[in-house]
Design an enzyme around this catalytic site. Structure first.
Site, PDB file in Angstrom:
ATOM      1  N   ASP A 102       0.671  -0.890   0.028  1.00  0.00           N
ATOM      2  CA  ASP A 102       0.046  -0.222  -0.198  1.00  0.00           C
ATOM      3  C   ASP A 102       0.933   1.209  -0.115  1.00  0.00           C
ATOM      4  O   ASP A 102       0.907   2.168   0.543  1.00  0.00           O
ATOM      5  CB  ASP A 102      -1.021   0.154   1.218  1.00  0.00           C
ATOM      6  CG  ASP A 102      -2.488   0.724   1.098  1.00  0.00           C
ATOM      7  OD1 ASP A 102      -2.082   0.921   0.090  1.00  0.00           O
ATOM      8  OD2 ASP A 102      -2.553   1.228   2.171  1.00  0.00           O
ATOM      9  N   CYS A 131     -22.924  -5.009   1.995  1.00  0.00           N
ATOM     10  CA  CYS A 131     -22.148  -3.727   1.326  1.00  0.00           C
ATOM     11  C   CYS A 131     -22.781  -2.502   1.324  1.00  0.00           C
ATOM     12  O   CYS A 131     -22.291  -1.389   1.539  1.00  0.00           O
ATOM     13  CB  CYS A 131     -21.248  -3.923   1.216  1.00  0.00           C
ATOM     14  SG  CYS A 131     -21.073  -4.710  -0.689  1.00  0.00           S
ATOM     15  N   CYS A 137     -12.829   2.243   8.593  1.00  0.00           N
ATOM     16  CA  CYS A 137     -13.790   2.174   8.848  1.00  0.00           C
ATOM     17  C   CYS A 137     -14.053   0.906   8.325  1.00  0.00           C
ATOM     18  O   CYS A 137     -13.344   0.261   7.796  1.00  0.00           O
ATOM     19  CB  CYS A 137     -15.244   3.404   8.272  1.00  0.00           C
ATOM     20  SG  CYS A 137     -16.808   2.779   7.448  1.00  0.00           S
ATOM     21  N   CYS A 195     -19.901 -12.008  -5.456  1.00  0.00           N
ATOM     22  CA  CYS A 195     -20.298 -11.739  -4.526  1.00  0.00           C
ATOM     23  C   CYS A 195     -22.383 -11.721  -5.274  1.00  0.00           C
ATOM     24  O   CYS A 195     -23.138 -11.764  -4.262  1.00  0.00           O
ATOM     25  CB  CYS A 195     -20.285 -10.507  -5.161  1.00  0.00           C
ATOM     26  SG  CYS A 195     -18.802  -9.686  -4.270  1.00  0.00           S
TER      27      CYS A 195
END
Ligand code: SF4
Length: 383
Positions: free
Chosen positions: A136, A197, A244, A191
Site C-alpha cells: 500500500d 455492503c 471504517c 458476490c
C-alpha cells in the site's frame, strides 16, 4: 523451470513461516481493470489523493515494468488480522478504529517480513537479485495483482476477498527479476446478487463498478482528508475515529469465514488500549507523535485526529466532553479543530450551547471558522 518451481515452493513455505497467510505469484503484465482505475481518476473519485492521478502514477500502475524494468514475476502475499468486535449496544462504544489499525503500523511489519523473504531468496540463489517491495506504499494495483495471483476476487465493496478467509487481510508485493511460475488467476465472482455492503455503507460511497467515491468514504474522510469534513457527512461518520469496517462487517464471506488471526504485531497498543475518546481530544501539538509512534494513526496527524474525535464526540452525544470541546473551540491553534469543535458542541448541547457559540463567534479571527459557527447556530435554530 524445475529449479524455479522448487524455489517457489521453498519461498512459499518460508513466507508462511514469516507470518504471511496467503501467497501467490503473478506476471508483470498490465493488471486487469486498469481501464476502471483510469475512469475512476478521470471522474475525480480519488478526491484529494492527487498522488493517484498524475500521469506518472497512472502509467506505473498500468505497467509494473516501469517500476522495475527487469521484473519477471510478482509475489503477492496476504496477512490476516483480527476482525473487529461485532456491533455493540449504544453507549458502549467510546469510538471505533478500523481493525487493521489498532496495532503496529502494518506498513512497517509487512515490509520487514518481505525484506526477510527477499533475504531468504538471496540466500537460496547465492547472489543478490533486483526487487522492489510494496505494501500500500507504491503505484501498484494491488488487489488486481492479488486476484491474478489467485488470492481471491474483488468484492463489490472493493476489498479483496478470499473464498475461505474473507477480506480482513493486508496485501504486500515483491516485484522481482526471477521468473517464478505464476499461479492460476482467480477468475470467478462470488458476490452474486448480494448487495449488503452497498446497502450498509453509511455514506453511500460504493459505486456500481466496484470502486468508491473516495470523497464520501469514511476511511478517506477520517484518514486522508486534510481539511474540513463536509458538514452533511459528519453525522454519518458515527463513532468512526479512524477508518471504517462497515462494508466488511456485513459481508457474508466475513461473517462466515473471518477468524481470529492473533498476530502480536497487530494487537491493540498504546493510546488504543483501551481506546478512550477524551485522550484524542487532549492530544497536544508537542506530544501527539510520541503517543502514536509506529501506529497507522500517525497519518492524519494531530489535527486530523482531534478533528475526528470532535465529530465522534458530537455523534455519540458525550456531554462529559463539552468542557474540553469548548476549550478547543476557543483556543486551539488549528482553524479546522475550532470549527469541528463548534459543530460538536451544537450537536451535543443544542439550545444550551447558543451563548457559548456566540461568545466564540465574537472572538473568532478566521472567517471560515466564523461561517462554521454560524452554521452550527443555524442548525440549533432549525431543531
Ligand atoms: Fe460482495 Fe455481498 Fe460482500 Fe458486498 S457484502 S463484497 S456484495 S459478498
Amino acid at each position: 523451470m524445475d529449479n524455479l518451481q522448487a524455489l517457489k515452493t521453498r519461498v512459499k513455505t518460508k513466507a508462511g513461516e514469516l507470518g504471511f497467510n496467503l501467497f501467490g505469484i503473478t506476471t508483470p503484465e498490465p493488471p486487469p481493470h486498469t481501464d476502471v482505475y483510469r475512469a475512476w481518476v478521470d471522474a475525480g473519485r480519488h478526491a484529494g489523493m492527487g498522488y493517484m492521478a498524475s500521469e506518472r502514477a497512472r502509467s506505473r500502475r498500468a505497467n509494473p515494468r516501469l517500476i522495475l524494468p527487469t521484473c519477471r514475476s510478482i509475489i503477492v502475499t496476504g496477512t490476516y488480522y483480527d476482525p473487529p468486535a461485532g456491533p455493540q449496544p449504544a453507549g458502549a462504544v467510546e469510538a471505533r478504529v478500523a481493525a487493521y489499525a489498532v496495532g503496529e503500523d502494518y506498513h512497517r511489519t509487512l515490509v520487514r517480513r518481505m525484506e526477510a523473504l527477499a533475504a531468504y531468496i538471496e540466500e537460496q540463489l547465492g547472489r543478490p537479485f533486483a526487487h522492489r517491495i510494496y505494501t500500500d506504499t507504491g503505484p501498484l494495483l494491488e488487489r488486481e495483482l492479488a486476484m491474478r495471483a489467485g488470492l481471491g476476487w474483488i468484492g463489490k465493496n472493493t476489498c479483496l476477498i478470499h473464498p475461505s478467509g474473507g477480506s480482513y487481510l493486508l496485501l504486500a508485493e515483491m516485484l522481482l527479476e526471477l521468473d517464478l511460475p505464476p499461479d492460476t488467476p482467480f477468475d470467478s465472482d462470488h458476490c452474486g446478487t448480494c448487495t449488503r455492503c452497498i446497502e450498509a455503507c453509511p455514506t453511500a460511497c460504493i459505486l456500481p463498478d466496484r470502486t468508491l467515491d473516495a470523497g464520501r468514504c469514511i476511511s478517506y474522510l477520517t484518514i486522508e482528508e486534510k481539511g474540513t469534513i463536509p458538514t452533511e457527512l459528519r453525522n454519518r461518520i458515527g463513532a468512526w475515529l479512524f477508518g471504517c469496517d462497515v462494508c466488511q462487517q456485513v459481508c457474508p464471506w466475513n461473517l462466515r469465514f473471518a477468524r481470529s488471526a492473533p498476530d502480536p504485531a497487530f494487537a491493540p497498543r498504546g493510546i488504543l488500549d483501551p481506546l478512550q475518546l477524551h485522550r484524542f481530544l487532549e492530544l497536544e501539538a508537542g506530544s501527539w507523535r510520541s503517543e502514536l509512534r509506529d501506529s497507522p494513526l500517525e497519518r492524519p496527524r494531530r489535527m486530523g485526529l482531534v478533528r475526528n474525535a470532535a465529530v465522534v464526540a458530537g455523534n455519540t452525544g458525550r456531554a462529559d466532553l463539552l468542557d474540553r470541546l469548548e476549550m478547543l473551540m476557543m483556543k486551539d491553534e488549528e482553524e479546522i479543530v475550532r470549527e469541528h469543535a463548534a459543530w460538536a458542541i451544537a450537536r451535543i448541547a443544542g439550545a444550551r450551547s447558543v451563548e457559548t457559540l456566540k461568545r466564540a463567534l465574537a472572538s473568532e479571527p478566521s472567517e471560515q471558522v466564523r461561517e462554521g459557527i454560524q452554521r452550527a447556530l443555524s442548525s440549533i435554530s432549525r431543531r
